[in-house]
Scaffold this motif. Sequence first.
Motif, PDB file in Angstrom:
ATOM      1  N   THR A  71       0.835   4.913  26.052  1.00  0.00           N
ATOM      2  CA  THR A  71       0.070   5.807  26.359  1.00  0.00           C
ATOM      3  C   THR A  71      -0.922   5.589  27.255  1.00  0.00           C
ATOM      4  N   VAL A 143      -3.944  13.088  29.610  1.00  0.00           N
ATOM      5  CA  VAL A 143      -4.942  13.417  28.703  1.00  0.00           C
ATOM      6  C   VAL A 143      -6.237  12.479  29.210  1.00  0.00           C
ATOM      7  N   ALA A 152      -0.272  11.733  26.513  1.00  0.00           N
ATOM      8  CA  ALA A 152       0.213  11.949  25.209  1.00  0.00           C
ATOM      9  C   ALA A 152       1.603  12.291  25.364  1.00  0.00           C
ATOM     10  N   ARG A 154       4.663  14.453  23.574  1.00  0.00           N
ATOM     11  CA  ARG A 154       4.814  15.840  22.743  1.00  0.00           C
ATOM     12  C   ARG A 154       6.389  15.774  22.408  1.00  0.00           C
ATOM     13  N   VAL A 159       2.686  15.334  18.403  1.00  0.00           N
ATOM     14  CA  VAL A 159       2.051  14.808  19.419  1.00  0.00           C
ATOM     15  C   VAL A 159       1.582  13.190  19.281  1.00  0.00           C
ATOM     16  N   VAL A 161      -0.978  10.995  20.347  1.00  0.00           N
ATOM     17  CA  VAL A 161      -2.071  11.296  21.217  1.00  0.00           C
ATOM     18  C   VAL A 161      -2.859   9.865  21.773  1.00  0.00           C
ATOM     19  N   THR A 164      -7.090   9.282  22.367  1.00  0.00           N
ATOM     20  CA  THR A 164      -7.917  10.319  22.692  1.00  0.00           C
ATOM     21  C   THR A 164      -8.716  10.935  21.399  1.00  0.00           C
ATOM     22  N   MET A 189      -8.925  16.745  25.181  1.00  0.00           N
ATOM     23  CA  MET A 189      -8.828  17.033  23.763  1.00  0.00           C
ATOM     24  C   MET A 189      -8.650  18.527  23.463  1.00  0.00           C
ATOM     25  N   LEU A 192      -5.095  19.432  23.718  1.00  0.00           N
ATOM     26  CA  LEU A 192      -4.413  18.973  22.558  1.00  0.00           C
ATOM     27  C   LEU A 192      -4.585  20.094  21.490  1.00  0.00           C
ATOM     28  N   LEU A 201      -0.302  15.493  14.698  1.00  0.00           N
ATOM     29  CA  LEU A 201      -0.963  14.653  15.806  1.00  0.00           C
ATOM     30  C   LEU A 201      -0.883  13.102  15.104  1.00  0.00           C
TER      31      LEU A 201
END
Length: 303
Positions: A71, A143, A152, A154, A159, A161, A164, A189, A192, A201
């Motif tokens: 990430t 992000v 992130a 998906r 997702v 993340v 974040t 954020m 998201l 998440l």
Amino acid sequence: MTPLLEIRAFFDEATKTVTYLVWDAASREAAVIDPVLDFDFASGEVDTRSVEQLLAAASEQQLNVAWALETHAHADHLSGAPYVKAKTGAKIGIGEHIRDVQKIFRPIFNATDVNPDGSDFDHLFKDGERFLLGGLEIEVLHVPGHTPADVAYRIGDAVFVGDTLFMPDYGTARADFPGGDARQLYHSMRRLLDLPPQTRLFMCHDYKAPGRDTYAWETTVQAQRDQNVHLKDGVTEDAFVAMREARDATLSAPALLMPSIQVNIRAGRFPPAEANGVRYMMVPVKVKDASAAPDVLGHAGSR
């Protein structure tokens, strides 16, 4: 038939990091998200037990690990992605803005072996890029804010993340690393949290908020919007930025910051060996009192 996403989480208590093994139940094609390489900074010892655990799970499920997905370039643990690649042939992927992070840290660590075009990694994802994992489609969301390169992943209603958001009772990630920006983090954020309320998440870390006895790493968009102690609905951008910047000013550097950054901007490689065959981590020296610098750094200075 709708592809079925399977998810298994592996929690590393030493670094409070969650690694995910995700796969398409039909094709058995899998990806590892944010794998951890165990590293003891005091002794310099490396251990692959965490990576071996998730690879054993993949083997038990008869999975073909096609990707090791990062990430971002983590500052709190070393990446186990090269070990995953060596054992499975998986490609290492990260967001294309890793080049910005490499540009920041390459001169700090004199890391001249780092390729500034990001080619240490096998694939650099663009914002909005989509790719397949068996029958599953993965969408990449840029992000930034914690670092310039955060993404992130998906997959359907799930997702991953990264750094974040944290669990609603703990809040949000810091934004004070070089290239970080609290205002960017706010917008990332909110991106998201504009996803459907039932979207699941999955956090990259959990530190157990005060009063909570167990670790947790799965929540929903709706829970974050209702309960996040830093960013629930009604918190303005300016209020968040003021809070985040004030909070970040009180935080100490992560324990594994120096080795993590050096390794992770190299896609998990260690620095090249010196003439004696040993690999070393660098720690840039900063002198708090500039007037004392000549003596502290071993120079006679002027008398």
